[in-house]
Design a protein around this motif. Sequence first.
Motif, short mmCIF file in Angstrom:
data_model
loop_
_atom_site.label_atom_id
_atom_site.label_comp_id
_atom_site.label_asym_id
_atom_site.label_seq_id
_atom_site.Cartn_x
_atom_site.Cartn_y
_atom_site.Cartn_z
N LYS A 2 0.85 -1.18 0.00
CA LYS A 2 0.00 0.00 0.00
C LYS A 2 0.88 1.24 0.00
N LYS A 3 0.28 2.38 -0.30
CA LYS A 3 1.03 3.64 -0.34
C LYS A 3 1.73 3.94 0.99
N ASN A 4 1.05 3.66 2.10
CA ASN A 4 1.60 3.99 3.41
C ASN A 4 2.26 2.77 4.09
N ALA A 5 2.72 1.82 3.31
CA ALA A 5 3.33 0.60 3.84
C ALA A 5 4.61 0.92 4.60
N ALA A 6 4.89 0.10 5.61
CA ALA A 6 6.12 0.26 6.39
C ALA A 6 7.33 0.09 5.49
N LYS A 7 8.27 0.99 5.66
CA LYS A 7 9.48 0.96 4.84
C LYS A 7 10.69 0.43 5.61
N ASP A 8 10.58 0.43 6.94
CA ASP A 8 11.68 -0.07 7.76
C ASP A 8 11.11 -0.60 9.08
N LEU A 9 11.99 -1.11 9.95
CA LEU A 9 11.55 -1.72 11.20
C LEU A 9 10.84 -0.72 12.10
N LYS A 10 11.30 0.51 12.12
CA LYS A 10 10.66 1.53 12.96
C LYS A 10 9.22 1.76 12.51
N ASP A 11 8.99 1.83 11.20
CA ASP A 11 7.62 1.98 10.68
C ASP A 11 6.75 0.79 11.09
N LEU A 12 7.28 -0.42 10.94
CA LEU A 12 6.54 -1.63 11.30
C LEU A 12 6.25 -1.65 12.79
N PHE A 13 7.23 -1.26 13.59
CA PHE A 13 7.08 -1.20 15.04
C PHE A 13 5.94 -0.24 15.42
N GLU A 14 5.97 0.96 14.87
CA GLU A 14 4.94 1.95 15.19
C GLU A 14 3.57 1.49 14.72
N ASP A 15 3.50 0.88 13.55
CA ASP A 15 2.23 0.37 13.03
C ASP A 15 1.70 -0.75 13.94
N SER A 16 2.59 -1.61 14.38
CA SER A 16 2.19 -2.72 15.26
C SER A 16 1.75 -2.21 16.63
N LEU A 17 2.36 -1.13 17.12
CA LEU A 17 1.91 -0.52 18.37
C LEU A 17 0.48 0.00 18.24
N LYS A 18 0.16 0.59 17.10
CA LYS A 18 -1.20 1.09 16.86
C LYS A 18 -2.20 -0.07 16.90
N ASP A 19 -1.81 -1.19 16.34
CA ASP A 19 -2.64 -2.38 16.28
C ASP A 19 -2.93 -2.93 17.68
N ILE A 20 -1.89 -3.11 18.49
CA ILE A 20 -2.09 -3.68 19.83
C ILE A 20 -2.75 -2.66 20.75
N TYR A 21 -2.55 -1.38 20.49
CA TYR A 21 -3.24 -0.34 21.26
C TYR A 21 -4.74 -0.46 21.06
N TRP A 22 -5.17 -0.64 19.81
CA TRP A 22 -6.59 -0.85 19.53
C TRP A 22 -7.07 -2.12 20.23
N ALA A 23 -6.28 -3.17 20.15
CA ALA A 23 -6.65 -4.46 20.73
C ALA A 23 -6.85 -4.35 22.24
N GLU A 24 -5.94 -3.69 22.91
CA GLU A 24 -6.05 -3.55 24.37
C GLU A 24 -7.26 -2.71 24.75
#
Length: 177
Positions: A13-35
């Motif tokens: 996608k256009k806003n896809a993670a480009k590095d580990l920091k992007d993936l990390f921040e995206d994954s934090l958003k995901d688990i934040y919603w989950a919690e």
Amino acid sequence: MEAKTTLKKEPAKKNAAKDLKDLFEDSLKDIYWAEKALVKALPSMQKNATDEKLKTAIEKHITETQMHVERLEECFNSLGKKAQAKKCDAMQGLLDEGKSIMEETEPGAIRDVGIIAAAQKVEHYEISTYGTLAAYAKVLKEEVCLKNLLATLDEEKKCDGTLTKLADTTLNSKARS
């Protein structure tokens, strides 16, 4: 004759993670919603449980889950980011399944073991997520996040152990009848 399947690479996608920091921040958003979703769902599980030890364990985990949300907010803050939730499809599926289990079981021991099964699926998802996020935080040298993620990981593992003990010591046998 076997049908041939064509495998294709998924386009990013256009806003896809480009590095580990992007993936990390995206994954934090995901688990934040989950919690946050779990904070809303756990009271229903507690209300539908009949075993007092199970109700107490869920009550304790409601408090812990609220702390997990706060720790994630601290992670976002340490990254200089606003805490932001992104819908977690996996958690939504697990919560939907938990609701179905409660609807498909009679109140009492059988529903209690169903609630434990649903809760442990959630715990296992969280354990794998927090373990992965902690590994990312370590590589990224995000010390505040690492400390918070490891603290939450430890609590998730303890909760899973408590649920296993409850099921093994009394509830599974009661549900057999």
